[in-house]
Motif scaffolding. Structure first.
Motif, PDB file in Angstrom:
ATOM      1  N   ASP A   1       1.114  -1.225  -0.043  1.00  0.00           N
ATOM      2  CA  ASP A   1       0.263   0.091  -0.077  1.00  0.00           C
ATOM      3  C   ASP A   1       0.796   1.185  -0.066  1.00  0.00           C
ATOM      4  O   ASP A   1       0.585   2.290  -0.628  1.00  0.00           O
ATOM      5  CB  ASP A   1      -1.134  -0.055   1.160  1.00  0.00           C
ATOM      6  N   ARG A   2       2.015   1.063   0.691  1.00  0.00           N
ATOM      7  CA  ARG A   2       2.697   2.329   0.744  1.00  0.00           C
ATOM      8  C   ARG A   2       3.441   2.632  -0.568  1.00  0.00           C
ATOM      9  O   ARG A   2       3.693   4.078  -0.634  1.00  0.00           O
ATOM     10  CB  ARG A   2       3.739   2.099   1.920  1.00  0.00           C
ATOM     11  N   TYR A   3       3.966   1.714  -1.177  1.00  0.00           N
ATOM     12  CA  TYR A   3       4.701   1.851  -2.464  1.00  0.00           C
ATOM     13  C   TYR A   3       3.867   1.841  -3.752  1.00  0.00           C
ATOM     14  O   TYR A   3       4.414   1.945  -4.852  1.00  0.00           O
ATOM     15  CB  TYR A   3       5.982   1.211  -2.568  1.00  0.00           C
ATOM     16  N   GLY A   4       2.404   1.382  -3.535  1.00  0.00           N
ATOM     17  CA  GLY A   4       1.633   1.210  -4.764  1.00  0.00           C
ATOM     18  C   GLY A   4       2.121  -0.205  -5.572  1.00  0.00           C
ATOM     19  O   GLY A   4       1.837  -0.019  -6.847  1.00  0.00           O
ATOM     20  N   PHE A   5       2.437  -1.237  -4.906  1.00  0.00           N
ATOM     21  CA  PHE A   5       2.856  -2.432  -5.390  1.00  0.00           C
ATOM     22  C   PHE A   5       1.374  -3.266  -5.614  1.00  0.00           C
ATOM     23  O   PHE A   5       0.537  -3.405  -4.850  1.00  0.00           O
ATOM     24  CB  PHE A   5       3.802  -3.341  -4.703  1.00  0.00           C
ATOM     25  N   ARG A   6       1.258  -4.100  -6.414  1.00  0.00           N
ATOM     26  CA  ARG A   6       0.294  -5.133  -6.724  1.00  0.00           C
ATOM     27  C   ARG A   6       0.542  -6.008  -5.764  1.00  0.00           C
ATOM     28  O   ARG A   6       1.715  -6.681  -5.943  1.00  0.00           O
ATOM     29  CB  ARG A   6       0.173  -5.437  -8.110  1.00  0.00           C
ATOM     30  N   LEU A   7      -0.491  -6.770  -5.083  1.00  0.00           N
ATOM     31  CA  LEU A   7      -0.301  -7.704  -4.275  1.00  0.00           C
ATOM     32  C   LEU A   7      -1.159  -8.912  -4.583  1.00  0.00           C
ATOM     33  O   LEU A   7      -2.419  -8.680  -4.720  1.00  0.00           O
ATOM     34  CB  LEU A   7      -0.533  -7.296  -2.468  1.00  0.00           C
ATOM     35  N   ILE A   8      -0.456 -10.213  -4.638  1.00  0.00           N
ATOM     36  CA  ILE A   8      -1.325 -11.326  -4.864  1.00  0.00           C
ATOM     37  C   ILE A   8      -1.174 -12.019  -3.618  1.00  0.00           C
ATOM     38  O   ILE A   8      -0.267 -12.538  -3.029  1.00  0.00           O
ATOM     39  CB  ILE A   8      -0.834 -12.148  -6.065  1.00  0.00           C
ATOM     40  N   GLY A   9      -2.262 -12.260  -2.941  1.00  0.00           N
ATOM     41  CA  GLY A   9      -2.458 -13.260  -1.512  1.00  0.00           C
ATOM     42  C   GLY A   9      -2.818 -12.225  -0.569  1.00  0.00           C
ATOM     43  O   GLY A   9      -3.443 -11.240  -0.916  1.00  0.00           O
ATOM     44  N   PRO A  10      -2.601 -12.805   0.764  1.00  0.00           N
ATOM     45  CA  PRO A  10      -2.024 -14.107   1.022  1.00  0.00           C
ATOM     46  C   PRO A  10      -2.376 -15.276   0.348  1.00  0.00           C
ATOM     47  O   PRO A  10      -3.676 -15.660   0.657  1.00  0.00           O
ATOM     48  CB  PRO A  10      -1.582 -14.056   2.660  1.00  0.00           C
ATOM     49  N   LEU A  11      -1.727 -16.108  -0.193  1.00  0.00           N
ATOM     50  CA  LEU A  11      -1.977 -17.333  -0.706  1.00  0.00           C
ATOM     51  C   LEU A  11      -1.923 -18.553   0.398  1.00  0.00           C
ATOM     52  O   LEU A  11      -1.261 -18.644   1.299  1.00  0.00           O
ATOM     53  CB  LEU A  11      -1.046 -17.822  -1.775  1.00  0.00           C
ATOM     54  N   GLU A  12      -3.104 -19.281   0.536  1.00  0.00           N
ATOM     55  CA  GLU A  12      -3.253 -20.254   1.394  1.00  0.00           C
ATOM     56  C   GLU A  12      -1.930 -21.348   1.145  1.00  0.00           C
ATOM     57  O   GLU A  12      -1.878 -22.028   0.118  1.00  0.00           O
ATOM     58  CB  GLU A  12      -4.555 -21.207   1.078  1.00  0.00           C
ATOM     59  N   ASP A  13      -1.592 -21.695   2.385  1.00  0.00           N
ATOM     60  CA  ASP A  13      -0.744 -22.957   2.421  1.00  0.00           C
ATOM     61  C   ASP A  13       0.632 -22.840   1.540  1.00  0.00           C
ATOM     62  O   ASP A  13       1.404 -23.535   0.922  1.00  0.00           O
ATOM     63  CB  ASP A  13      -1.045 -24.332   1.848  1.00  0.00           C
ATOM     64  N   VAL A  14       0.958 -21.331   1.613  1.00  0.00           N
ATOM     65  CA  VAL A  14       2.171 -20.908   1.134  1.00  0.00           C
ATOM     66  C   VAL A  14       2.914 -19.917   2.341  1.00  0.00           C
ATOM     67  O   VAL A  14       2.235 -19.274   3.017  1.00  0.00           O
ATOM     68  CB  VAL A  14       2.002 -19.978  -0.178  1.00  0.00           C
ATOM     69  N   GLY A  15       4.373 -20.189   2.467  1.00  0.00           N
ATOM     70  CA  GLY A  15       4.839 -19.691   3.290  1.00  0.00           C
ATOM     71  C   GLY A  15       6.113 -18.697   2.668  1.00  0.00           C
ATOM     72  O   GLY A  15       5.883 -18.194   1.596  1.00  0.00           O
ATOM     73  N   SER A  16       7.081 -18.637   3.221  1.00  0.00           N
ATOM     74  CA  SER A  16       8.436 -17.940   2.654  1.00  0.00           C
ATOM     75  C   SER A  16       9.011 -18.470   1.436  1.00  0.00           C
ATOM     76  O   SER A  16       9.432 -17.824   0.829  1.00  0.00           O
ATOM     77  CB  SER A  16       9.531 -17.949   4.012  1.00  0.00           C
ATOM     78  N   LEU A  17       8.754 -19.719   1.414  1.00  0.00           N
ATOM     79  CA  LEU A  17       9.417 -20.484   0.268  1.00  0.00           C
ATOM     80  C   LEU A  17       8.387 -20.642  -1.037  1.00  0.00           C
ATOM     81  O   LEU A  17       8.153 -21.557  -1.781  1.00  0.00           O
ATOM     82  CB  LEU A  17       9.914 -21.843   0.517  1.00  0.00           C
ATOM     83  N   ALA A  18       7.950 -19.263  -1.415  1.00  0.00           N
ATOM     84  CA  ALA A  18       6.851 -19.394  -2.477  1.00  0.00           C
ATOM     85  C   ALA A  18       7.406 -19.694  -3.792  1.00  0.00           C
ATOM     86  O   ALA A  18       6.904 -20.195  -4.619  1.00  0.00           O
ATOM     87  CB  ALA A  18       6.275 -17.896  -2.361  1.00  0.00           C
ATOM     88  N   ILE A  19       8.830 -19.324  -3.773  1.00  0.00           N
ATOM     89  CA  ILE A  19       9.519 -19.830  -5.211  1.00  0.00           C
ATOM     90  C   ILE A  19       9.511 -21.192  -5.489  1.00  0.00           C
ATOM     91  O   ILE A  19       9.493 -21.672  -6.705  1.00  0.00           O
ATOM     92  CB  ILE A  19      10.936 -19.030  -5.216  1.00  0.00           C
ATOM     93  N   GLN A  20       9.338 -21.945  -4.274  1.00  0.00           N
ATOM     94  CA  GLN A  20       9.421 -23.541  -4.411  1.00  0.00           C
ATOM     95  C   GLN A  20       7.901 -24.136  -4.459  1.00  0.00           C
ATOM     96  O   GLN A  20       7.504 -25.096  -4.986  1.00  0.00           O
ATOM     97  CB  GLN A  20      10.070 -24.146  -3.315  1.00  0.00           C
ATOM     98  N   GLN A  21       6.885 -23.431  -3.682  1.00  0.00           N
ATOM     99  CA  GLN A  21       5.592 -23.690  -3.620  1.00  0.00           C
ATOM    100  C   GLN A  21       4.748 -23.495  -4.782  1.00  0.00           C
ATOM    101  O   GLN A  21       3.791 -24.174  -5.029  1.00  0.00           O
ATOM    102  CB  GLN A  21       5.070 -23.237  -2.328  1.00  0.00           C
TER     103      GLN A  21
END
Length: 553
Positions: free
Chosen positions: A518-538
Motif C-alpha cells: 500500500d505504501r509504495y503502490g505495489f500489486r499484491l497477490i495473496g496471502p495465498l493459502e498453504d504458502v510460506g516464505s518459500l513461495a518460489i518453491q511452492q
C-alpha cells in the motif's frame, strides 16, 4: 551488560568450533536484553569463524568432538577407565592406571583424584547439573603423589545418566593441525608451544622447567593465552583444540573424494572479476532474470524449470554477490548498485535488450534497485516472497529467532553474522540442518513440508557447495542487507511490481506485506493459502506466469 557478564557468551562462542549445534543456545543468550557491549565479542566471533573456516567447509560427513578418543575400533564406546556414581562412589576402576588402594569399588572417591585447584571437580559437577553438556575434558590424578595428572573424557552413562564414565584421552598435538589452529587464532610462537604442551597432557610446571623459566612466568603466559582466547581454563583450551583437530582431520581425509561443483557459465567482467550464472529454458524464449534467495542458490528444481518452460521463458540466474567465488569491491548497500551494473553488462553480453525480473525473498533489494536504475532494461519485478526494509519501525520482532538474532546483531556485531553462517554450513554438512531450518521456518507447516521435498533438499545441498565456496561473505552480505533500510529503491518507479505473499510467511507476515504494498503502490497477490516464505518453491507456476505477463520494450 557488564564486561564480566560476557564470559559465558565467549565460552559458548568458542564451543561452537567443536559443536556447531550450540549456535542455537548462543542465539538464545544473545536475545536477552543488554546488548550494548556485545561489540566486545566481535574479536571472539571472528576467531571462531577462522577456526570453522580452517575446517574445510565442504566436509559432508558427521563428526563428533571427541569421536576419535571415545570410540573403540568397533564403533562402540571403549570400556571406561573409571566409573563413579553421581554421589562420587567408585563403581569400577582400571588398576593399570589407578594403582592407589584409596581408589577401590564401593568407596568414596578421594579428594586427590580431582586435584587441589578444584577445576576438575567443578567441571564434573557442571556435567551432573547440566546433563545436555558433554563429554567434558577433565584432568584426574592417578594417585596421591601424582603432580602431573592425566586427561580424561568424562561422560554420563547408565540408566537415567546415573553414572560418570572417564576414559583416557588419546589426543595428541599434530604439527600440521596445530599450526593451522595457531594461525587461525593468531597465537605467538610461545603461545603455540604452551598450547602444544598442554594438549599433550603436560603441566605448566613442566613447561616452565623445559624452557628454564620461573613457574610464575609460565603461569602468567597461560593466563595471557586464556585471556586472549576468552576462555577460563586449560581444559577449555584442550577442548577447543580437540574439536578443531577432529574436524580438520575429517576434512583432510575427505578432501580428495569431494565432487566439484562449477557454475554452468561464467562472464568475465571489464574489471577482471567474474559473474557466474546459470541458464534454463529455450534460448529463444522470453528472457527473465531470476535473483535467488540466501541458501537456494541460482539452481532451479525440475518443477521450477517446467513452470518457466510452460510460459516460454528463458531464465538467466546470476549468482548473487560473493557467491560461487565472485568478488565485489563494495560492501553493504553499495554492493547492490555495483551488482546491478554487472547485471546490465550481463544483458549486453547475452544480447538481451530487456527482460523481466523475479526475486526470491532476500534478493528483493537487488530486483528493486535494478528496475529503478534501469527501467528500460528491467521492465518489471515479481517478488516471490520478500523481506521488508529495516527502517526505524522494523525491530525484527516479527521474525523467527533464527533470523531475528542474526539480523539484530548484524547492526552491532557484524562478525557474528559470519560466525553464524560458518556454524550453519558446518551443521548442514554434518546432517544436522533441521535445527537451523526449524529456527527460521518451524512456525510454517508449508515451509517445513517444502524443505522435506526430495527435489528441494537436492537443490539446497548443491547450492550450499557454491554458497560457501570461498567462505561466508555471501550469506553475511545477505544478512547485513536484510538488516538495512533499502526503501530508497522502492520509490519513484517507472515499471510494475507484483508481490506474491503466503499466509504462512513468517519472514514477511501478510499484514506487514500489505502495508508495504500500500505504501509504495505495489500489486499484491495473496496471502495465498498453504504458502510460506518459500513461495518460489511452492507456487513456481504462478510466479513465472506473472513474469511472463510483463511486457518488454
Amino acid at each position: 551488560m557488564p564486561n564480566d557478564s560476557l564470559d559465558p557468551l565467549i565460552r559458548d562462542a568458542y564451543a561452537i568450533a567443536a559443536e556447531p549445534e550450540r549456535l542455537m543456545k548462543l542465539l538464545t543468550l544473545l536475545e536477552k536484553p543488554g546488548a550494548e557491549n556485545e561489540q566486545d565479542l566481535q574479536p571472539h566471533f571472528a576467531n571462531v569463524t577462522e577456526l570453522l573456516t580452517e575446517i574445510d567447509p565442504s566436509v559432508g560427513d558427521d563428526f563428533s568432538t571427541y569421536a576419535r578418543d571415545l570410540e573403540g575400533t568397533n564403533g562402540l564406546l571403549a570400556q571406561p577407565h573409571l566409573s563413579l556414581s553421581t554421589s562420587m562412589t567408585v563403581l569400577n576402576v582400571d588398576e593399570e592406571i589407578f594403582k592407589s588402594a584409596d581408589l577401590n569399588g564401593g568407596r568414596s572417591a578421594p579428594d586427590w583424584l580431582f586435584g587441589v585447584d578444584g577445576e576438575a571437580y567443578a567441571q564434573v559437577k557442571k556435567l551432573l547439573k547440566d546433563r545436555s553438556v558433554g563429554p567434558a575434558i577433565v584432568r584426574l590424578y592417578t594417585d596421591r603423589d601424582d603432580d602431573r595428572g592425566v586427561l580424561f573424557a568424562a561422560q554420563l552413562s547408565g540408566d537415567s545418566n546415573a553414572e560418570l564414565d572417564f576414559r583416557v584421552m588419546r589426543l595428541r598435538w599434530n604439527d600440521v593441525i596445530g599450526n593451522a589452529f595457531a594461525r587461525s587464532l593468531e597465537l605467538t610462537a610461545t603461545e603455540e608451544q604452551l598450547a602444544e604442551h598442554l594438549v599433550n597432557g603436560l603441566s605448566v610446571m613442566e613447561f616452565a622447567a623445559q624452557r628454564k623459566r620461573a613457574i610464575g612466568t609460565a603461569r602468567n603466559q597461560l593466563k595471557a593465552l586464556l585471556r586472549k582466547l576468552g576462555i577460563g581454563s586449560q581444559t577449555e583450551l584442550i577442548s577447543l583444540y580437540a574439536g578443531f583437530s577432529s574436524a580438520f582431520a575429517t576434512a583432510e581425509s575427505l578432501e580428495q573424494q569431494l565432487p566439484s561443483s562449477r557454475s554452468s557459465h561464467k562472464l568475465t567482467l571489464p574489471d577482471g572479476g567474474d559473474l557466474p550464472f546459470e541458464v534454463y529454458g529455450d534460448p529463444d524464449g522470453k528472457p527473465v532474470l531470476y535473483l535467488h534467495a540466501t541458501i537456494d542458490g541460482a539452481y532451479l528444481t525440475t518443477r521450477q524449470q517446467d513452470a518457466a518452460a510452460q510460459q516460454g521463458l528463458r531464465v538467466i540466474a546470476p549468482w548473487l554477490p560473493f557467491y560461487a567465488g565472485s568478488k565485489m569491491e563494495s560492501s553493504g548497500l553499495a554492493v547492490v548498485d555495483e551488482f546491478v551494473e554487472r547485471l546490465v553488462y550481463l544483458l549486453d553480453q547475452l544480447e538481451i535488450a530487456s527482460c523481466s525480473v523475479v526475486s526470491a525473498r532476500v534478493a528483493a533489494p537487488y530486483g528493486m534497485a535494478a528496475i529503478r536504475s534501469h527501467p528500460k532494461r528491467f521492465c518489471g519485478l515479481v517478488m516471490a516472497g520478500t523481506i521488508l526494509p529495516a527502517g526505524d519501525d522494523n525491530d525484527f520482532s516479527h521474525l523467527a529467532m533464527g533470523y531475528r538474532a542474526p539480523l539484530r546483531l548484524a547492526r552491532i556485531a557484524p562478525s557474528f553474522v559470519r560466525l553464524y553462517f560458518a556454524a550453519i554450513s558446518t551443521m548442514v554438512r554434518r546432517g544436522k540442518s533441521m535445527a537451523y531450518f526449524r529456527s527460521i521456518y518451524g512456525e510454517s507447516d508449508a515451509d517445513m513440508k517444502t524443505l522435506n521435498r526430495a527435489d528441494v533438499a537436492d537443490l539446497m545441498q548443491r547450492s550450499m557447495k557454491r554458497t560457501f565456496e570461498d567462505g561466508y561473505e555471501s550469506t553475511a552480505q545477505q544478512a547485513i542487507l536484510t538488516a538495512s533500510d533499502w526503501s530508497k529503491w522502492c520509490r519513484e518507479l517507472e515499471v510494475p511490481v507484483t508481490v506474491i505473499s503466503g499466509d504462512e510467511d513468517r519472514l514477511a507476515p501478510p499484514d506487514m506485506v500489505r502495508k508495504f504494498c500500500d505504501r509504495y503502490g505495489f500489486r499484491l497477490i495473496g496471502p495465498l493459502e498453504d504458502v510460506g516464505s518459500l513461495a518460489i518453491q511452492q507456487v513456481p507456476h504462478q510466479v513465472f506466469e506473472e513474469a511472463a505477463k510483463i511486457p518488454l520494450d
